[in-house]
Structures are given as structure tokens and as C-alpha cells.
Enzyme design. Structure first.
Site, PDB file in Angstrom:
ATOM      1  N   HIS A 108     -13.812   1.395  11.025  1.00 38.45           N
ATOM      2  CA  HIS A 108     -13.188   2.021   9.862  1.00 38.45           C
ATOM      3  C   HIS A 108     -11.666   2.023   9.922  1.00 38.45           C
ATOM      4  CE1 HIS A 108     -12.544   4.863   6.616  1.00 38.45           C
ATOM      5  NE2 HIS A 108     -11.991   5.730   7.430  1.00 38.45           N
ATOM      6  N   ARG A 149     -14.430  12.190  14.626  1.00 38.33           N
ATOM      7  CA  ARG A 149     -15.287  11.015  14.371  1.00 38.33           C
ATOM      8  C   ARG A 149     -15.772  10.336  15.645  1.00 38.33           C
ATOM      9  NH1 ARG A 149     -11.537   8.807   9.374  1.00 38.33           N
ATOM     10  NH2 ARG A 149     -12.096  10.537   8.018  1.00 38.33           N
ATOM     11  N   GLY A 197       0.845  -1.208   0.000  1.00 34.52           N
ATOM     12  CA  GLY A 197       0.000   0.000   0.000  1.00 34.52           C
ATOM     13  C   GLY A 197       0.873   1.248   0.000  1.00 34.52           C
TER      14      GLY A 197
END
Ligand SMILES: Cc1cc2nc3c(=O)[nH]c(=O)nc-3n(C[C@H](O)[C@H](O)[C@H](O)COP(=O)(O)OP(=O)(O)OC[C@H]3O[C@@H](n4cnc5c(N)ncnc54)[C@H](O)[C@@H]3O)c2cc1C
Length: 544
Positions: free
Chosen positions: A337, A280, A10
Site C-alpha cells: 500500500h 497496520r 500530486g
């Protein structure tokens, strides 16, 4: 010529490889899938870098990150991260990443939760895709020069460790079905988050946390595992949770619920005009406490803005739920998440094992108890550079000396070979599915001692069952050998959550609803002869 082994392709793994190549150091990146399928490509919202023209400063970025993380992340590390952010965005542009620009030709920046100024730079609604594709192009240049090698269909099995030092890793080759020791002068873990522990999340299940779990069993310390970010705006689909990017609220989207046929904009009522863009953890907790179906409305922003800046949100809602966001509100719920916790590293991204580094989402360093949107791509890219620099400072090719791990490799290979001969009583995948169900049940947004203890008990049951399993020939060998590491990691998460008897950031304990200074530090957990040992790092041992 020596080499550095990078596990994971990644943004963080690519960043380390490019940065090493710039210093003339060869690296080999191993991963089961190409970079184009890493979770990094899912990032839509953007990457943070200050804009001094509007009065923003590195100091403010640091303060926002520290307070967003509820004051337990290390200031020095965050200062390094934030001070490099503008240069990182510049470097990304130089290697060909496309960023959206405003009418004056300046980098466009959008508002993201918990940030004092608009500082999230973005590429349409495909920031991660643009970032990965520019980085892959750069890698190809170094591949041609023999400085980067990328191997696909390869999985991490374990690290080759002797006397507190890493010598490489045992790698499973999916094509030949063999375990191969790969020796290296340093090893960088870049394996992403722990999504598979929870099954349906916004992220990729190829990020299963196995590498962290296995390293933990090999003596590597983990950190802040109890902090799991629930993103407030996701939608349910058959196979996963789809993210409705924070960009939707950054562009002005409003959260509401309906009462007596009227809309109640509860976040604005509670926190003022910027209420929709609180960090969040705060938005998710408010939604949980409300207990109502919450909607996100962006329709009033108009089709032109939605098409230009929220195309991915528009497409996701249309494709998976048949919702036209230019006309109707989106029903949203919080869902797992991001993982603030992971492999404990010092400010050079080195673990407690010499020569073993961790970067990106698998490492725990910058985000404390809650991550701010746009800081993760930044941290992944920056972490790769920091680890590369640290390795380069004392690099001597093939300086790792000879250490023979062939015995270990053949023992593990023998276990895999037997998988072809035996049939398991329990399907391995069944345990993984049950684990995901239980982790969601016991480690939801709100937690209590009673539930967490039940979760730990369940984990002990699974661990016992897994220890009696034969390898299952009906599934990929990776799923067999990864099961125990995943279960051990899951138990470490539960032990960490039980231990922190306070509410901080993403760790919301209804039985301890206040912040408590006795816990104002990172939790560090290690595995010692089967025992899970945890302490709070008040002395900041890991932040050196
Ligand atoms: C839907 C979504 C949207 C997001 N949006 C944003 C955003 O707008 N801004 C932001 O800053 N952050 C965002 N994030 C978070 C951010 O994208 C990630 O934290 C970041 O990209 C992680 O990068 P990474 O290199 O650490 O890991 P990844 O990109 O997850 O890569 C991990 C790599 O490791 C490999 N791997 C895993 N296990 C093994 C193994 N056992 N053996 C070998 N290889 C292995 C994988 O195949 C992969 O190549 C978002 C996340 C999601 C899920």
C-alpha cells in the site's frame, strides 16, 4: 526570471508550487498526467490534525507517530510535521477544501490506527479528491499571475547534476518524443511511491519508483527501502488491489475469522477493545500468522452511517465484488500500500545533492518503519511547504550559473532515436511483469534470508538481461529508458531487506523475529560504481 522545477503533480508537488508562488517564486510542474489522476486523489480516509478540545496535543501526535514508526524516524522532523498539522487543515479550508463537520459544526475527526485520540479529519470518503481539487484551483490563480506553469505529457528522465549540485532535469516530452534539458535554480522531486515494482497494489502504477532509481544511479542516497507497508484490508480485483479504507475500522468495523461456524474477533481477543485499530504492520502481521480467511464486518453500523461516511468502501465492494457491505462481511487480505522508504532528505527536504529536494511519498523522513494512516497527506502537504521555504531562504533567480548539459541530452536522445530502428529480443514489459511477480514473492509480509537472497539473484539476472536489451519500439519510450532505473531500485530494496536482520514495523523477518537495537536506525543506501553500499544512520547525518 528564474524558476524551480517540480517533478510530479500530486498533493506534495502542488503544495510546493503554491508555497513558492506565495513567496513570488516561479515554478514549473511537470507530470505525465494531470493532478486529477495523481495517486493523491485515491486517499479516502483523511488527514491528521489534533483536536485540543478532547485533550489531544501535538506532543501526543508526535509520540504516536514516533512509536507507530518503531522509533527510527527523527523526532525533530516529526515535531515540525505535527505542530503544523492544525494550521495546514485550516489553510486547506481557506482554499476551499470541503471537510465533513459534526452536529456542532466542528471539524469531524475519526479514529485511525495507532492513534491515541480521534484526529483524522476527512471530507466524506473523498478526502484526496477534495484536497487536490482545492489545490488545483489555487494553482490556477497563480498560473494566471505567471507564477506557476503546469506541463502535461512530460516525464522525468534524469537530473542534471554537476559537482554535487542540481542544475535542472532532462525531461521527455511525450508529444514530440524528444528529451529536453530544463534548467532550474532548484529541483523538487514529488513523484510518489514505488507501486509498479509490485504490480498489483492499492496505489497507482504511474508511481513506478523510476525517478528514485535513476537518481540513486546518479549518486543520490536512498533510505529505509526495506519498509513497505502492507495494508491489512484490501480486496483483489482483476487489475489491482482495492483499498478498504482504514476509516471502515475507524468507524467501528470489526475483523474476524470463522471457526466451527462461530466468529472469532482475533484482534480484539489479542489486543483488547481497540485491537482492530492497531497500527497496520501489527494487523497485517497478525493476519499473516493466523493463516485464515479474514473478514471485515461493518454491516452493524447501519446504512445511514455507511452512506454518509463509508460511501467509497460501499461502492468499491459493490462494484468490484458484488458485496453489499450493509448486509454482509467483506473478505479482506493484506496488500502492498505505501512506501516508507525513498529518497533520503534532511529536515529541509534537501537530498545529498545541493539544490535537489524530495517531498511526499517519494521521500523518506517522517514514517520510520511504519506509517500511521492520515499522516501521509499531511506529510505530502507539509513537505512541499518546507522545501519551498528552504529554497526561498537562499533564492537568487538564475543564480544557478551556466552549466551545459546539451551533450548529455543529445547522447540520451540518440538512444531513443535508435529505438525506432531496432527491435528488442525481449519485450520490456515482460521484464516489468516478471519483476512484479518476483518482488511479491520475495518481499512479502514475512521475509527470510533465503528468499531475499534468491530475489537478489533474480534481480541480477534481470539487470543483466536489461543491459543487453535494445529499446523496444513497440512500447512508449518512457518504458524503455525507465526499465534499468526500476530494476536498480528493486535491487536496492532487496539489499536493504537482506541487511536488516531484525523484525521492525513493516519489515517482518521470520528468521530474526525480534527487534534488535543494533538496527535501531534508518538504513541509508548509495550506489557507488555499481556497488550498493549501505549503513545505518545512528549519527543521524540525514536529520539535520
Ligand atoms: C488507495 C489509497 C488511499 C490512501 N488514503 C490515504 C489517506 O486517507 N490518508 C493519507 O494520509 N494517505 C493516504 N494514502 C497515501 C497518500 O495518498 C499518498 O502517500 C500521497 O497522496 C502521495 O502524494 P505525492 O504528492 O507524494 O504523490 P502522488 O499523488 O502519487 O503524485 C505523484 C506525481 O508524480 C508523477 N510522476 C510519477 N513518476 C513520474 C515521472 N517519472 N516523471 C514525471 N512525473 C512523475 C505522477 O504522475 C503524479 O503526478 C492513500 C494511498 C492510496 C493508494
Amino acid at each position: 526570471m528564474g524558476k524551480v522545477l517540480i517533478i510530479g503533480a500530486g498533493v506534495s508537488g502542488l503544495s510546493a508550487a503554491i508555497s513558492l508562488a506565495e513567496r513570488g517564486i516561479k515554478s514549473v510542474i511537470i507530470s505525465p498526467f494531470p493532478s486529477e489522476r495523481a495517486q493523491s486523489v485515491m486517499a479516502a480516509g483523511g488527514i491528521n490534525a489534533i483536536n485540543t478540545k478532547v485533550g489531544d496535543s501535538t506532543k501526543q501526535h508526535v509520540e504516536d507517530t514516533l512509536s507507530g514508526g518503531c522509533d527510527i524516524a527523527g523526532r525533530e522532523a516529526i515535531e515540525g510535521l505535527c505542530s503544523c498539522a492544525p494550521e495546514i487543515v485550516r489553510q486547506l479550508e481557506c482554499i476551499g477544501m470541503v471537510f465533513t463537520r459534526d452536529e456542532e459544526g466542528e471539524l469531524a475527526r475519526r479514529a485511525f490506527g495507532g492513534q491515541t485520540y480521534n484526529r483524522t479529519c476527512y471530507g466524506g470518503s473523498s478526502t484526496g479528491k477534495y484536497m487536490v481539487s482545492a489545490m488545483v484551483m489555487k494553482c490556477r490563480q497563480y498560473e494566471a499571475a505567471g507564477l506557476i506553469e503546469r506541463l502535461l505529457w512530460t516525464d522525468f528522465h534524469s537530473c542534471l547534476i554537476k559537482d554535487g549540485k542540481a542544475y535542472g532535469a532532462l525531461i521527455f516530452n511525450e508529444a514530440t518524443r524528444e528529451l529536453v534539458p530544463m534548467y532550474a535554480d532548484a529541483v523538487i522531486m514529488a513523484t510518489g511511491g514505488q507501486n509498479a515494482l509490485f504490480g498489483k497494489t492499492t496505489g497507482s502504477t504511474t508511481c513506478d519508483g523510476y525517478a528514485a532509481g535513476r537518481l540513486f544511479m546518479q549518486g543520490v542516497s536512498l533510505k529505509n527501502l526495506e519498509f513497505i507497508q502492507y495494508h491489512p484490508t484490501t480486496i483483489e480485483t482483476y487489475h489491482k488491489r482495492m483499498l478498504v479504507s482504514e476509516a471502515a475500522r475507524g468507524e467501528g468495523g470489526r475483523l474476524f475469522y470463522e471457526k466451527d461456524g462461530k466468529r472469532v474477533y482475533f484482534m480484539e481477543d489479542k489486543f483488547g477493545p481497540n485491537g482492530n485499530l492497531m497500527p497496520r504492520d501489527i494487523v497485517s502481521k497478525s493476519m499473516y500468522e493466523l493463516g485464515e480467511q479474514v473478514f471485515l464486518d461493518v454491516s452493524f453500523l447501519g446504512r445511514k452511517l455507511i452512506d454518509e461516511r463509508l460511501a467509497e468502501v460501499r461502492d468499491i465492494c459493490e462494484k468490484y465484488r458484488g458485496i453489499d457491505i450493509t448486509k454482509e462481511p467483506i473478505p479482506v487480505e493484506p496488500s502492498v500500500h505505501f512506501f516508507m522508504g525513498g529518497i533520503a532528505v534532511n529536515n529541509n527536504h534537501e537530498t545529498n545533492i545541493k539544490g535537489l529536494y524530495a517531498i511526499g511519498e517519494c521521500a523518506s523522513i517522517y514514517h520510520g518503519a511504519n506509517r500511521l494512516g492520515g499522516n501521509s497527506l499531511l506529510a505530502a502537504f507539509y513537505g512541499g511547504q518546507v522545501a519551498a521555504r528552504s529554497i526561498a531562504e537562499s533564492y537568487s533567480p538564475d543564480g544557478n550559473g551556466a552549466a551545459d548539459f546539451s551533450h548529455f541530452a543529445s547522447e540520451e536522445t540518440e538512444k531513443l532515436r535508435k529505438a525506432g530502428e531496432t527491435k528488442s529480443k525481449f519485450p520490456v514489459m515482460y521484464i516489468r511483469d516478471m519483476l512484479a511477480e518476483d518482488m511479491n514473492k520475495y518481499l512479502g509480509i514475512a521475509r527470510t534470508e533465503k528468499e531475499l537472497l534468491k530475489g537478489r539473484e533474480t534481480l541480477d539476472f534481470y539487470l543483466d538481461a536489461a543491459s543487453k536489451l535494445n529499446y523496444d519500439r513497440n512500447v512508449l519510450p518512457y518504458f524503455n529508458y525507465s526499465l534499468q532505473g526500476i530494476l536498480v531500485l528493486a535491487k536496492a530494496v532487496l539489499v536493504s531487506a537482506i541487511s536488516r536482520k531484525e523484525t521492525r514495523g513493516a519489515h517482518f523477518r521470520t528468521d530474526y523475529p525480534e527487534r534488535d537495537d543494533n538496527y535501531a536506525a534508518a538504513s541509508i543506501i548509495s550506489f557507488n560504481d555499481g556497488a550498493y553500499e549501505l549503513y545505518y544512520d545512528f549519527e543521524k547525518k540525514f536529520e539535520k
